[in-house]
Design a protein around this motif. Structure first.
Motif, short mmCIF file in Angstrom:
data_model
loop_
_atom_site.label_atom_id
_atom_site.label_comp_id
_atom_site.label_asym_id
_atom_site.label_seq_id
_atom_site.Cartn_x
_atom_site.Cartn_y
_atom_site.Cartn_z
N SER A 188 11.37 -5.16 3.02
CA SER A 188 11.51 -4.04 2.10
C SER A 188 12.72 -4.22 1.19
O SER A 188 12.65 -3.95 -0.02
N ALA A 189 13.82 -4.67 1.73
CA ALA A 189 15.02 -4.90 0.92
C ALA A 189 14.76 -6.00 -0.12
O ALA A 189 15.20 -5.87 -1.27
N LEU A 190 14.06 -7.04 0.27
CA LEU A 190 13.74 -8.11 -0.68
C LEU A 190 12.83 -7.59 -1.79
O LEU A 190 13.01 -7.93 -2.97
N ILE A 191 11.87 -6.76 -1.41
CA ILE A 191 10.96 -6.19 -2.41
C ILE A 191 11.71 -5.28 -3.36
O ILE A 191 11.50 -5.34 -4.59
N ARG A 192 12.59 -4.45 -2.84
CA ARG A 192 13.37 -3.57 -3.72
C ARG A 192 14.20 -4.38 -4.71
O ARG A 192 14.26 -4.05 -5.89
N ARG A 193 14.80 -5.44 -4.22
CA ARG A 193 15.62 -6.28 -5.10
C ARG A 193 14.76 -6.93 -6.19
O ARG A 193 15.17 -7.04 -7.34
N ARG A 194 13.57 -7.37 -5.82
CA ARG A 194 12.70 -8.07 -6.76
C ARG A 194 11.95 -7.12 -7.70
O ARG A 194 11.81 -7.40 -8.88
N CYS A 195 11.46 -6.01 -7.18
CA CYS A 195 10.55 -5.17 -7.95
C CYS A 195 11.19 -3.89 -8.50
O CYS A 195 10.56 -3.20 -9.30
N ASP A 196 12.38 -3.57 -8.08
CA ASP A 196 13.02 -2.35 -8.57
C ASP A 196 14.26 -2.65 -9.39
O ASP A 196 15.06 -1.75 -9.66
N GLY A 197 14.44 -3.90 -9.71
CA GLY A 197 15.51 -4.25 -10.61
C GLY A 197 16.77 -4.64 -9.98
O GLY A 197 17.80 -4.79 -10.42
N PHE A 204 0.83 -1.21 0.00
CA PHE A 204 0.00 0.00 0.00
C PHE A 204 0.86 1.26 0.00
O PHE A 204 0.58 2.22 -0.71
N ALA A 205 1.94 1.23 0.77
CA ALA A 205 2.86 2.38 0.77
C ALA A 205 3.43 2.60 -0.62
O ALA A 205 3.57 3.75 -1.08
N ARG A 206 3.77 1.52 -1.30
CA ARG A 206 4.30 1.63 -2.66
C ARG A 206 3.25 2.22 -3.60
O ARG A 206 3.54 3.07 -4.43
N TYR A 207 2.02 1.76 -3.48
CA TYR A 207 0.91 2.26 -4.28
C TYR A 207 0.77 3.78 -4.11
O TYR A 207 0.67 4.52 -5.09
N LYS A 208 0.80 4.23 -2.88
CA LYS A 208 0.67 5.68 -2.62
C LYS A 208 1.91 6.43 -3.10
O LYS A 208 1.80 7.51 -3.68
N ALA A 209 3.09 5.88 -2.88
CA ALA A 209 4.33 6.53 -3.32
C ALA A 209 4.38 6.64 -4.85
O ALA A 209 4.98 7.57 -5.38
N ASP A 210 3.73 5.70 -5.53
CA ASP A 210 3.70 5.71 -6.99
C ASP A 210 2.54 6.53 -7.54
O ASP A 210 2.19 6.39 -8.71
N GLY A 211 1.94 7.39 -6.71
CA GLY A 211 0.84 8.23 -7.18
C GLY A 211 -0.41 7.44 -7.53
O GLY A 211 -1.09 7.74 -8.51
N ASP A 212 -0.72 6.45 -6.73
CA ASP A 212 -1.87 5.57 -6.91
C ASP A 212 -1.78 4.71 -8.17
O ASP A 212 -2.78 4.22 -8.68
N SER A 213 -0.58 4.49 -8.64
CA SER A 213 -0.36 3.57 -9.75
C SER A 213 -0.18 2.17 -9.17
O SER A 213 0.62 1.98 -8.24
#
Length: 110
Positions: free
Chosen positions: A101-110, A54-63
């Motif tokens: 969060s670190a695992l998510i960054r590694r997986r979803c942010d390249g 949810f934090a990611r959703y909001k940080a991405d401007g509801d994308s």
């Protein structure tokens, strides 16, 4: 009315957490692995994932793109839960949310 009720439930839940605020400082990934039973551990980690999504959703401007990546990784990829637990064991002194969060960054942010 329904929104007020939901907010009241959320407030009550948050208030109950303040009762253990002294323990929160030492609540680490290691604590999760050592003190929680499997069922509790999974529910806890899923809650962390939900909060980060949810934090990611909001940080991405509801994308929904980043949030979708997080959900796909955790709920649909084989081995994601075991990856989280292995990372908790490897970094027992870190916060659970920090490790996930670190695992998510590694997986979803390249």
């Amino acid at each position: 009315m329904k929104t007020l009720r939901n907010e009241a439930v959320l407030f009550a839940a948050l208030a109950s957490l303040s009762a253990v605020s002294a323990q929160a400082e030492s609540f680490t990934a290691g604590t999760v692995m050592q003190k929680m039973e499997e069922r509790e551990r999974y529910a806890f980690v899923a809650g962390v994932v939900e909060g980060l999504a949810f934090a990611r959703y909001k940080a991405d401007g509801d994308s929904p793109a980043g949030m979708s990546c997080i959900y796909t990784w955790f709920y649909h990829e084989d081995g994601a839960v075991e990856t989280v637990y292995a990372a908790f064991r490897k970094f027992p002194d870190n916060t659970p949310a920090g490790v996930v969060s670190a695992l998510i960054r590694r997986r979803c942010d390249g």
